[in-house]
Design a protein around this motif. Structure first.
Motif, PDB file in Angstrom:
ATOM      1  N   ALA A 136       7.416   1.009   3.516  1.00 25.72           N
ATOM      2  CA  ALA A 136       6.794  -0.318   3.526  1.00 25.72           C
ATOM      3  C   ALA A 136       5.359  -0.289   3.023  1.00 25.72           C
ATOM      4  O   ALA A 136       4.724  -1.346   2.931  1.00 25.72           O
ATOM      5  CB  ALA A 136       6.834  -0.889   4.940  1.00 25.72           C
ATOM      6  N   LEU A 137       4.825   0.879   2.709  1.00 21.43           N
ATOM      7  CA  LEU A 137       3.435   0.954   2.275  1.00 21.43           C
ATOM      8  C   LEU A 137       3.271   0.350   0.884  1.00 21.43           C
ATOM      9  O   LEU A 137       4.114   0.553   0.006  1.00 21.43           O
ATOM     10  CB  LEU A 137       2.962   2.415   2.250  1.00 21.43           C
ATOM     11  N   ASP A 156      -7.708  16.914   2.195  1.00 16.93           N
ATOM     12  CA  ASP A 156      -7.165  17.312   3.508  1.00 16.93           C
ATOM     13  C   ASP A 156      -6.668  16.123   4.317  1.00 16.93           C
ATOM     14  O   ASP A 156      -6.143  16.301   5.411  1.00 16.93           O
ATOM     15  CB  ASP A 156      -8.215  18.085   4.299  1.00 16.93           C
ATOM     16  N   GLN A 157      -6.793  14.907   3.765  1.00 17.18           N
ATOM     17  CA  GLN A 157      -6.334  13.708   4.472  1.00 17.18           C
ATOM     18  C   GLN A 157      -5.125  13.061   3.801  1.00 17.18           C
ATOM     19  O   GLN A 157      -4.674  12.002   4.228  1.00 17.18           O
ATOM     20  CB  GLN A 157      -7.469  12.680   4.527  1.00 17.18           C
ATOM     21  N   VAL A 158      -4.612  13.696   2.747  1.00 15.28           N
ATOM     22  CA  VAL A 158      -3.464  13.140   2.034  1.00 15.28           C
ATOM     23  C   VAL A 158      -2.452  14.258   1.761  1.00 15.28           C
ATOM     24  O   VAL A 158      -2.757  15.454   1.874  1.00 15.28           O
ATOM     25  CB  VAL A 158      -3.884  12.493   0.689  1.00 15.28           C
ATOM     26  N   THR A 159      -1.243  13.842   1.401  1.00 17.54           N
ATOM     27  CA  THR A 159      -0.192  14.766   0.960  1.00 17.54           C
ATOM     28  C   THR A 159       0.042  14.554  -0.529  1.00 17.54           C
ATOM     29  O   THR A 159       0.248  13.417  -0.969  1.00 17.54           O
ATOM     30  CB  THR A 159       1.120  14.508   1.733  1.00 17.54           C
ATOM     31  N   VAL A 160      -0.010  15.633  -1.275  1.00 22.17           N
ATOM     32  CA  VAL A 160       0.164  15.568  -2.727  1.00 22.17           C
ATOM     33  C   VAL A 160       1.453  16.296  -3.091  1.00 22.17           C
ATOM     34  O   VAL A 160       1.633  17.459  -2.755  1.00 22.17           O
ATOM     35  CB  VAL A 160      -1.022  16.216  -3.464  1.00 22.17           C
ATOM     36  N   LEU A 187      -8.264   6.868  -3.262  1.00 21.57           N
ATOM     37  CA  LEU A 187      -7.855   7.891  -2.293  1.00 21.57           C
ATOM     38  C   LEU A 187      -8.326   7.567  -0.888  1.00 21.57           C
ATOM     39  O   LEU A 187      -7.658   7.924   0.093  1.00 21.57           O
ATOM     40  CB  LEU A 187      -8.389   9.257  -2.716  1.00 21.57           C
ATOM     41  N   SER A 188      -9.467   6.903  -0.779  1.00 18.75           N
ATOM     42  CA  SER A 188      -9.957   6.565   0.560  1.00 18.75           C
ATOM     43  C   SER A 188      -8.979   5.642   1.278  1.00 18.75           C
ATOM     44  O   SER A 188      -8.768   5.767   2.491  1.00 18.75           O
ATOM     45  CB  SER A 188     -11.343   5.924   0.477  1.00 18.75           C
ATOM     46  N   LEU A 189      -8.350   4.713   0.544  1.00 19.21           N
ATOM     47  CA  LEU A 189      -7.366   3.824   1.159  1.00 19.21           C
ATOM     48  C   LEU A 189      -6.085   4.572   1.504  1.00 19.21           C
ATOM     49  O   LEU A 189      -5.474   4.326   2.551  1.00 19.21           O
ATOM     50  CB  LEU A 189      -7.060   2.643   0.231  1.00 19.21           C
ATOM     51  N   VAL A 190      -5.665   5.500   0.615  1.00 22.02           N
ATOM     52  CA  VAL A 190      -4.486   6.306   0.942  1.00 22.02           C
ATOM     53  C   VAL A 190      -4.765   7.158   2.177  1.00 22.02           C
ATOM     54  O   VAL A 190      -3.930   7.258   3.090  1.00 22.02           O
ATOM     55  CB  VAL A 190      -4.085   7.186  -0.256  1.00 22.02           C
ATOM     56  N   ALA A 191      -5.938   7.788   2.231  1.00 23.52           N
ATOM     57  CA  ALA A 191      -6.302   8.622   3.372  1.00 23.52           C
ATOM     58  C   ALA A 191      -6.331   7.810   4.667  1.00 23.52           C
ATOM     59  O   ALA A 191      -6.027   8.338   5.750  1.00 23.52           O
ATOM     60  CB  ALA A 191      -7.662   9.275   3.126  1.00 23.52           C
ATOM     61  N   ALA A 192      -6.687   6.522   4.560  1.00 22.59           N
ATOM     62  CA  ALA A 192      -6.728   5.659   5.742  1.00 22.59           C
ATOM     63  C   ALA A 192      -5.352   5.126   6.122  1.00 22.59           C
ATOM     64  O   ALA A 192      -5.236   4.363   7.093  1.00 22.59           O
ATOM     65  CB  ALA A 192      -7.684   4.496   5.494  1.00 22.59           C
TER      66      ALA A 192
END
Length: 346
Positions: free
Chosen positions: A208-209, A273-277, A248-253
């Motif tokens: 749903a993102l 370190d706050q996202v999955t790639v 990326l800041s929005l993805v990390a959030a």
């Protein structure tokens, strides 16, 4: 009856009809200095007949006899002496102009104006400047989007530009491939990731993102839109950015997911370190390319040197660093072609 008066017509002289031939003037002055056409020919490195022809052509262009050939050795006439006096200053100015142009060319080489797309400028750019510091006394680097950089190159505000792929209508602009990188999937760190066997499963992976996009005015945004159309995906337009940091800041959030590239992520590595790639399965539109753009026939040696240096930096520094930071990606994340520097993109 008197005849009607007639109007005399004259032909305007060519604007170059009386321009001096500097090679002929140089030959004439050399003959006057040495007192001999044979000695003048030896000094000039041409045949005696060539010197004689240049002097005769000079006489014909002025309509004057410059040498009294009745005496031995031939002596300049009054007109010849007047031309000799004037020629000395003219030839001195011509030599000064020649040296000025050469000095200007050397100065241009010493001053390099380089444009790079943001992701390249922020990652490979600093080491590239360091590597070129011995080539030029002054280096200026502009960063921005590919359309703006290519326009600056065409308007001669830049000497070289490193851009992503772009179709240019200007045949004077040469494109040489630097490297290629694959698209990658970027998800929030805690987002559950089902097995991804096909790029067409992206919708299921995201759930749903919403998709967080690069803007359409950027080439990377246009390329990702083309990729999504190729995959048959219709993601609503909600969040759009020109740069990777806010994306990326929005993805990390946890506010969405994105499609990006290894080099863009390396530019904004504070968020890694706050996202999955994850890699995307191969598709027909599965990569973006970087090109070195230059004007045809200009900077050939410098362009080849920049291309060689950039590829070496990517192979030895940037690609290994990306591999360590994003181990889920296939290696190498950036691929450079073989160093055949004679080839160029159409």
């Amino acid at each position: 009856m008197n005849a009607a008066p007639t109007l005399a017509t004259t032909t305007a002289p060519s604007s170059t009809a009386h321009w001096p031939d500097l090679r002929a003037l140089h030959a004439f002055v050399t003959v006057c200095e040495l007192g001999s056409m044979s000695l003048a020919a030896t000094r000039l490195g041409v045949s005696q007949s060539a010197v004689s022809q240049m002097v005769k052509a000079l006489e014909a262009s002025h309509g004057l006899q410059l040498f009294d050939r009745e005496v031995r050795p031939a002596q300049p006439t009054r007109a010849g002496r007047a031309l000799l006096a004037a020629s000395q200053d003219l030839l001195t100015q011509a030599r000064a102009l020649h040296e000025q142009v050469r000095a200007s060319a050397r100065q241009d080489i010493a001053h390099i104006r380089l444009g790079c797309v943001d992701s390249f400028a922020a990652t490979v750019g600093p080491e590239l400047i360091r590597a070129l510091s011995g080539t030029a006394r002054q280096i200026q680097m502009w960063s921005g989007l590919t359309p703006g950089l290519s326009a600056q190159l065409q308007s001669r505000e830049l000497d070289l530009a490193i851009c992503t792929e772009m179709k240019l209508d200007d045949a004077r602009i040469q494109q040489r491939l630097i490297c290629s990188e694959a698209w990658v999937l970027v998800l929030p760190k805690d987002h559950a990731v089902p097995p991804l066997t096909s790029a067409r499963e992206l919708g299921a992976v995201a759930g749903a993102l919403p998709l967080i996009r690069y803007s359409q005015r950027s080439v990377i945004g246009q390329q990702i839109d083309a990729l999504l159309r190729h995959l048959g995906m219709q993601a609503p337009r909600r969040f759009e950015f020109d740069a990777t940091d806010p994306l990326l800041s929005l993805v990390a959030a946890g506010l969405g997911w994105a499609i990006s590239t290894p080099l863009c992520l390396w530019q904004s590595r504070q968020y890694l370190d706050q996202v999955t790639v994850l890699p995307l399965p191969p598709t027909r539109l599965g990569q973006r390319d970087f090109y070195l753009l230059s004007r045809e026939g200009e900077w050939p040696g410098l362009g080849q040197n920049v291309l060689r240096v950039v590829r070496q930096l990517i192979r030895q520094d940037t690609a290994p660093a990306i591999a360590r930071a994003m181990p889920a990606l296939p290696r190498p994340a950036l691929i450079c072609p073989d160093d055949d520097l004679s080839s160029s993109s159409p």
